[in-house]
Design a protein around this motif. Structure first.
Motif, PDB file in Angstrom:
ATOM      1  N   ARG A  83      -9.579   9.831   6.661  1.00 23.63           N
ATOM      2  CA  ARG A  83     -10.922   9.260   6.563  1.00 23.63           C
ATOM      3  C   ARG A  83     -10.909   8.101   5.569  1.00 23.63           C
ATOM      4  NH1 ARG A  83     -15.007  12.575   8.617  1.00 23.63           N
ATOM      5  NH2 ARG A  83     -14.337  14.738   8.992  1.00 23.63           N
ATOM      6  N   GLY A  84     -11.625   7.024   5.919  1.00 20.19           N
ATOM      7  CA  GLY A  84     -11.734   5.898   5.008  1.00 20.19           C
ATOM      8  C   GLY A  84     -10.861   4.733   5.437  1.00 20.19           C
ATOM      9  N   GLY A  85     -10.971   3.637   4.692  1.00 21.14           N
ATOM     10  CA  GLY A  85     -10.280   2.408   5.035  1.00 21.14           C
ATOM     11  C   GLY A  85      -8.936   2.265   4.361  1.00 21.14           C
ATOM     12  N   PHE A  86      -8.513   1.012   4.174  1.00 21.84           N
ATOM     13  CA  PHE A  86      -7.175   0.745   3.650  1.00 21.84           C
ATOM     14  C   PHE A  86      -6.976   1.299   2.238  1.00 21.84           C
ATOM     15  CE2 PHE A  86      -6.926  -2.895   6.792  1.00 21.84           C
ATOM     16  CZ  PHE A  86      -5.875  -2.347   7.511  1.00 21.84           C
ATOM     17  N   GLU A  87      -8.034   1.308   1.418  1.00 17.37           N
ATOM     18  CA  GLU A  87      -7.878   1.836   0.058  1.00 17.37           C
ATOM     19  C   GLU A  87      -7.449   3.298   0.100  1.00 17.37           C
ATOM     20  OE1 GLU A  87     -10.588   0.447   1.241  1.00 17.37           O
ATOM     21  OE2 GLU A  87     -11.061  -1.344   0.043  1.00 17.37           O
ATOM     22  N   ARG A  88      -8.116   4.076   0.954  1.00 15.48           N
ATOM     23  CA  ARG A  88      -7.772   5.499   1.075  1.00 15.48           C
ATOM     24  C   ARG A  88      -6.380   5.662   1.678  1.00 15.48           C
ATOM     25  NH1 ARG A  88      -6.424   9.670   0.317  1.00 15.48           N
ATOM     26  NH2 ARG A  88      -7.328  11.711   0.821  1.00 15.48           N
ATOM     27  N   LEU A  89      -6.022   4.791   2.608  1.00 14.16           N
ATOM     28  CA  LEU A  89      -4.706   4.881   3.238  1.00 14.16           C
ATOM     29  C   LEU A  89      -3.601   4.584   2.232  1.00 14.16           C
ATOM     30  CD1 LEU A  89      -3.326   5.368   5.988  1.00 14.16           C
ATOM     31  CD2 LEU A  89      -3.411   2.894   6.357  1.00 14.16           C
ATOM     32  N   GLU A  90      -3.824   3.616   1.360  1.00  9.07           N
ATOM     33  CA  GLU A  90      -2.826   3.304   0.339  1.00  9.07           C
ATOM     34  C   GLU A  90      -2.605   4.490  -0.591  1.00  9.07           C
ATOM     35  OE1 GLU A  90      -4.586  -0.211  -1.253  1.00  9.07           O
ATOM     36  OE2 GLU A  90      -3.424  -1.561   0.044  1.00  9.07           O
ATOM     37  N   GLN A  91      -3.661   5.226  -0.888  1.00  9.06           N
ATOM     38  CA  GLN A  91      -3.520   6.428  -1.709  1.00  9.06           C
ATOM     39  C   GLN A  91      -2.686   7.480  -0.984  1.00  9.06           C
ATOM     40  OE1 GLN A  91      -7.524   7.684  -2.567  1.00  9.06           O
ATOM     41  NE2 GLN A  91      -8.027   5.831  -3.730  1.00  9.06           N
ATOM     42  N   LEU A  92      -2.943   7.643   0.317  1.00  8.32           N
ATOM     43  CA  LEU A  92      -2.220   8.646   1.094  1.00  8.32           C
ATOM     44  C   LEU A  92      -0.738   8.309   1.188  1.00  8.32           C
ATOM     45  CD1 LEU A  92      -2.611  11.212   2.887  1.00  8.32           C
ATOM     46  CD2 LEU A  92      -2.796   9.659   4.835  1.00  8.32           C
ATOM     47  N   ALA A  93      -0.414   7.014   1.231  1.00 10.16           N
ATOM     48  CA  ALA A  93       0.979   6.577   1.386  1.00 10.16           C
ATOM     49  C   ALA A  93       1.684   6.360   0.051  1.00 10.16           C
ATOM     50  CB  ALA A  93       1.017   5.282   2.197  1.00 10.16           C
ATOM     51  N   ALA A  94       1.067   6.768  -1.040  1.00 10.65           N
ATOM     52  CA  ALA A  94       1.585   6.443  -2.372  1.00 10.65           C
ATOM     53  C   ALA A  94       3.004   6.948  -2.604  1.00 10.65           C
ATOM     54  CB  ALA A  94       0.651   7.001  -3.442  1.00 10.65           C
ATOM     55  N   ASP A  95       3.373   8.074  -1.997  1.00 15.01           N
ATOM     56  CA  ASP A  95       4.692   8.665  -2.246  1.00 15.01           C
ATOM     57  C   ASP A  95       5.758   8.198  -1.260  1.00 15.01           C
ATOM     58  OD1 ASP A  95       3.650  10.099  -4.378  1.00 15.01           O
ATOM     59  OD2 ASP A  95       3.087  11.803  -3.109  1.00 15.01           O
ATOM     60  N   ASP A  96       5.403   7.327  -0.336  1.00 14.37           N
ATOM     61  CA  ASP A  96       6.341   6.818   0.668  1.00 14.37           C
ATOM     62  C   ASP A  96       6.413   5.302   0.503  1.00 14.37           C
ATOM     63  OD1 ASP A  96       7.539   5.778   3.003  1.00 14.37           O
ATOM     64  OD2 ASP A  96       6.850   7.458   4.222  1.00 14.37           O
ATOM     65  N   ALA A  97       7.491   4.819  -0.111  1.00 17.23           N
ATOM     66  CA  ALA A  97       7.584   3.395  -0.445  1.00 17.23           C
ATOM     67  C   ALA A  97       7.505   2.514   0.793  1.00 17.23           C
ATOM     68  CB  ALA A  97       8.879   3.121  -1.206  1.00 17.23           C
ATOM     69  N   GLY A  98       8.170   2.921   1.882  1.00 12.22           N
ATOM     70  CA  GLY A  98       8.152   2.121   3.097  1.00 12.22           C
ATOM     71  C   GLY A  98       6.768   2.045   3.703  1.00 12.22           C
ATOM     72  N   ALA A  99       6.103   3.188   3.823  1.00 13.43           N
ATOM     73  CA  ALA A  99       4.758   3.208   4.388  1.00 13.43           C
ATOM     74  C   ALA A  99       3.782   2.464   3.488  1.00 13.43           C
ATOM     75  CB  ALA A  99       4.297   4.649   4.589  1.00 13.43           C
ATOM     76  N   ARG A 100       3.936   2.624   2.178  1.00 13.82           N
ATOM     77  CA  ARG A 100       3.032   1.943   1.241  1.00 13.82           C
ATOM     78  C   ARG A 100       3.141   0.426   1.386  1.00 13.82           C
ATOM     79  NH1 ARG A 100       4.935   4.040  -2.922  1.00 13.82           N
ATOM     80  NH2 ARG A 100       6.122   2.305  -3.815  1.00 13.82           N
ATOM     81  N   ARG A 101       4.369  -0.073   1.517  1.00 15.54           N
ATOM     82  CA  ARG A 101       4.553  -1.513   1.683  1.00 15.54           C
ATOM     83  C   ARG A 101       3.985  -1.981   3.018  1.00 15.54           C
ATOM     84  NH1 ARG A 101      10.258  -4.981   1.598  1.00 15.54           N
ATOM     85  NH2 ARG A 101       9.276  -7.014   1.212  1.00 15.54           N
ATOM     86  N   ALA A 102       4.199  -1.195   4.069  1.00 19.39           N
ATOM     87  CA  ALA A 102       3.680  -1.565   5.386  1.00 19.39           C
ATOM     88  C   ALA A 102       2.158  -1.636   5.383  1.00 19.39           C
ATOM     89  CB  ALA A 102       4.171  -0.568   6.435  1.00 19.39           C
ATOM     90  N   VAL A 103       1.509  -0.689   4.713  1.00 23.98           N
ATOM     91  CA  VAL A 103       0.048  -0.699   4.626  1.00 23.98           C
ATOM     92  C   VAL A 103      -0.430  -1.952   3.904  1.00 23.98           C
ATOM     93  CG1 VAL A 103      -1.964   0.462   3.638  1.00 23.98           C
ATOM     94  CG2 VAL A 103      -0.177   1.809   4.746  1.00 23.98           C
ATOM     95  N   ALA A 104       0.231  -2.313   2.812  1.00 21.03           N
ATOM     96  CA  ALA A 104      -0.173  -3.496   2.052  1.00 21.03           C
ATOM     97  C   ALA A 104      -0.034  -4.768   2.884  1.00 21.03           C
ATOM     98  CB  ALA A 104       0.658  -3.598   0.775  1.00 21.03           C
ATOM     99  N   LEU A 105       1.056  -4.882   3.648  1.00 21.19           N
ATOM    100  CA  LEU A 105       1.261  -6.065   4.483  1.00 21.19           C
ATOM    101  C   LEU A 105       0.210  -6.142   5.589  1.00 21.19           C
ATOM    102  CD1 LEU A 105       5.162  -5.945   4.827  1.00 21.19           C
ATOM    103  CD2 LEU A 105       3.814  -7.425   3.323  1.00 21.19           C
ATOM    104  N   ALA A 106      -0.074  -5.010   6.231  1.00 21.28           N
ATOM    105  CA  ALA A 106      -1.077  -4.991   7.298  1.00 21.28           C
ATOM    106  C   ALA A 106      -2.466  -5.300   6.756  1.00 21.28           C
ATOM    107  CB  ALA A 106      -1.071  -3.630   7.994  1.00 21.28           C
ATOM    108  N   ARG A 107      -2.765  -4.802   5.577  1.00 26.77           N
ATOM    109  CA  ARG A 107      -4.078  -5.069   4.985  1.00 26.77           C
ATOM    110  C   ARG A 107      -4.256  -6.560   4.717  1.00 26.77           C
ATOM    111  NH1 ARG A 107      -6.722  -2.251  -0.469  1.00 26.77           N
ATOM    112  NH2 ARG A 107      -8.754  -3.291  -0.279  1.00 26.77           N
ATOM    113  N   THR A 108      -3.219  -7.206   4.190  1.00 31.30           N
ATOM    114  CA  THR A 108      -3.286  -8.649   3.954  1.00 31.30           C
ATOM    115  C   THR A 108      -3.538  -9.401   5.253  1.00 31.30           C
ATOM    116  OG1 THR A 108      -1.827  -8.526   2.028  1.00 31.30           O
ATOM    117  CG2 THR A 108      -1.979 -10.648   3.147  1.00 31.30           C
ATOM    118  N   TYR A 109      -2.831  -9.018   6.307  1.00 31.17           N
ATOM    119  CA  TYR A 109      -2.966  -9.667   7.619  1.00 31.17           C
ATOM    120  C   TYR A 109      -4.385  -9.480   8.158  1.00 31.17           C
ATOM    121  CZ  TYR A 109      -1.089 -11.125  12.236  1.00 31.17           C
ATOM    122  OH  TYR A 109      -0.806 -11.771  13.412  1.00 31.17           O
TER     123      TYR A 109
END
Length: 396
Positions: A263-289
């Motif tokens: 539930r929630g947007g990119f901010e919540r997703l970044e929190q969920l992916a905090a322990d997975d470096a690859g997923a965290r980076r992918a979320v940040a790149l997609a959010r910028t795009y």
């Protein structure tokens, strides 16, 4: 028992009965009373139409709407909530369909057709290079650190120059802007291969649609699916991975996705992916795009946004990551998206859900318990294919 989602008029396939999600009392998430599936993509294949129609039916049941088959020429407002099988290519077309905001459709609206293609991902080879009306230099500047090294071109001459520059650092991948699911792509390893591949392209394809040239990744390649969804008042986001399968010619093609939805947007997703470096980076790149598209293309909106983000090493061993392309329409992962959204709607206290879509080529296989079947039959283009979605329990 398999919960089948759609009656498929397949060519030689079996025709399962239709079953919708069980009705449950839940707060209304949309004021719309009707949901219309609008098949406006003229080149959609049989299995795509059938699965997209089935997903739209499940969305209607989830939102408490009547389901209808829509007509892209219908008068404004007559369609209710709209599920087109293509990105809406103009603001005028959106108004004609009664789409005023994200709450009115499952998909996206762009101000010009090229904005919906992968050609927006890279800058032009030079500021005065040929480009379609409405081209945004702002977007290229905003995403340049969130994509692989590359260029978008609209002439053979610019393609040759872009290829020469990129070949200095290794092999180059060529991608037709109008290609879908990996089609229309090739890799040039030297100037001779580049010239041969460009010579094989019709010149009008480049001028009308464009061509992407970008650094090719050769090793440790991993593709993430990053998404942002709004279904009425419900906002969710996800990260996940894609997998490939073999088609009847033995070629690697899309085989499905497994998504973790929150539930929630990119901010919540970044929190969920905090322990997975690859997923965290992918979320940040997609959010910028995504945020760059919102800021740089006037009139753009998307209630269903999916971004393919790749990570891997190029031929020189350099680790790179970037957004490959976007999808602002119902897509291959949407069966999993809807399964997860239904789980979140069914349990207001639930924060996350995990779901998969699977595409299998060849003879029908036994489906897992709880699978939602969207297509099983013989498509005239791809042959025998089975497509289903599955909501995972916490243990699977």
């Amino acid at each position: 028992m398999v919960n089948v989602a759609v009656l498929v008029p397949s060519a030689g396939g079996r025709h399962p009965p239709f079953a919708e999600p069980a009705a449950r009392a839940r707060p209304a998430i949309t004021p719309h009373e009707r949901l219309s599936f609008v098949p406006c993509r003229t080149d959609a294949r049989q299995h795509e139409l059938a699965s997209h129609r089935g997903i739209a039916r499940r969305l209607a049941a989830l939102m408490g709407c009547d389901f209808a088959e829509g007509d892209a020429a219908a008068s404004s407002g007559a369609l209710g909530y709209v599920v087109p099988n293509e990105t809406i290519f103009s603001l005028e077309a959106a108004r004609r369909l009664g789409v005023c905001g994200e709450e009115d459709l499952f998909g996206g609206v762009v101000p010009a057709p090229f904005v919906a293609t992968k050609v927006i991902t890279h800058p032009l080879i030079r500021p005065d290079a040929p480009a379609p009306a409405g081209w945004s230099e702002c977007f290229g500047q905003r995403v340049r650190d969130s994509v692989l090294p590359g260029f978008s071109v609209f002439s053979v001459e610019d393609a040759r120059e872009a290829g020469r520059q990129l070949l200095q650092d290794g092999p180059v991948r060529l991608k037709l802007a109008c290609g879908i699911g990996g089609s229309g792509q090739s890799v040039a390893r030297d100037a001779r291969e580049l010239a041969a591949q460009l010579d094989a392209l019709p010149a009008d394809v480049l001028s009308r649609h464009g061509l992407v040239l970008e650094r090719n990744l050769a090793d440790e390649v991993h593709t993430y699916s990053i998404g942002l969804l709004r279904l009425g008042t419900l906002v969710a986001s996800y990260f996940g991975t894609q997998r490939n399968t073999l088609n009847r010619q033995g070629q690697e093609v899309y085989g499905g996705s497994t998504l973790t939805v929150v539930r929630g947007g990119f901010e919540r997703l970044e929190q969920l992916a905090a322990d997975d470096a690859g997923a965290r980076r992918a979320v940040a790149l997609a959010r910028t795009y995504h945020e760059a598209a919102c800021d740089c293309f006037e009139g753009f909106l998307a209630s269903r946004a999916n971004y393919d983000v790749v990570q891997g090493r190029d031929a020189a061993g350099r680790m790179l990551a970037g957004v490959l392309e976007q999808s602002w329409r119902i897509g291959g992962a949407s069966g999993a998206e809807v399964a997860a959204l239904q789980a979140l709607c069914d349990d207001p206290a639930r924060e996350t859900a995990r779901a998969s879509t699977v595409e299998l080529h060849g003879e029908p296989a036994e489906l897992p318990e709880g699978a939602v079947l969207y297509y099983q039959g013989v498509d005239e283009h791809v042959g025998p294919i089975t497509k289903y979605a599955l909501l995972h329990s916490d243990e699977t």
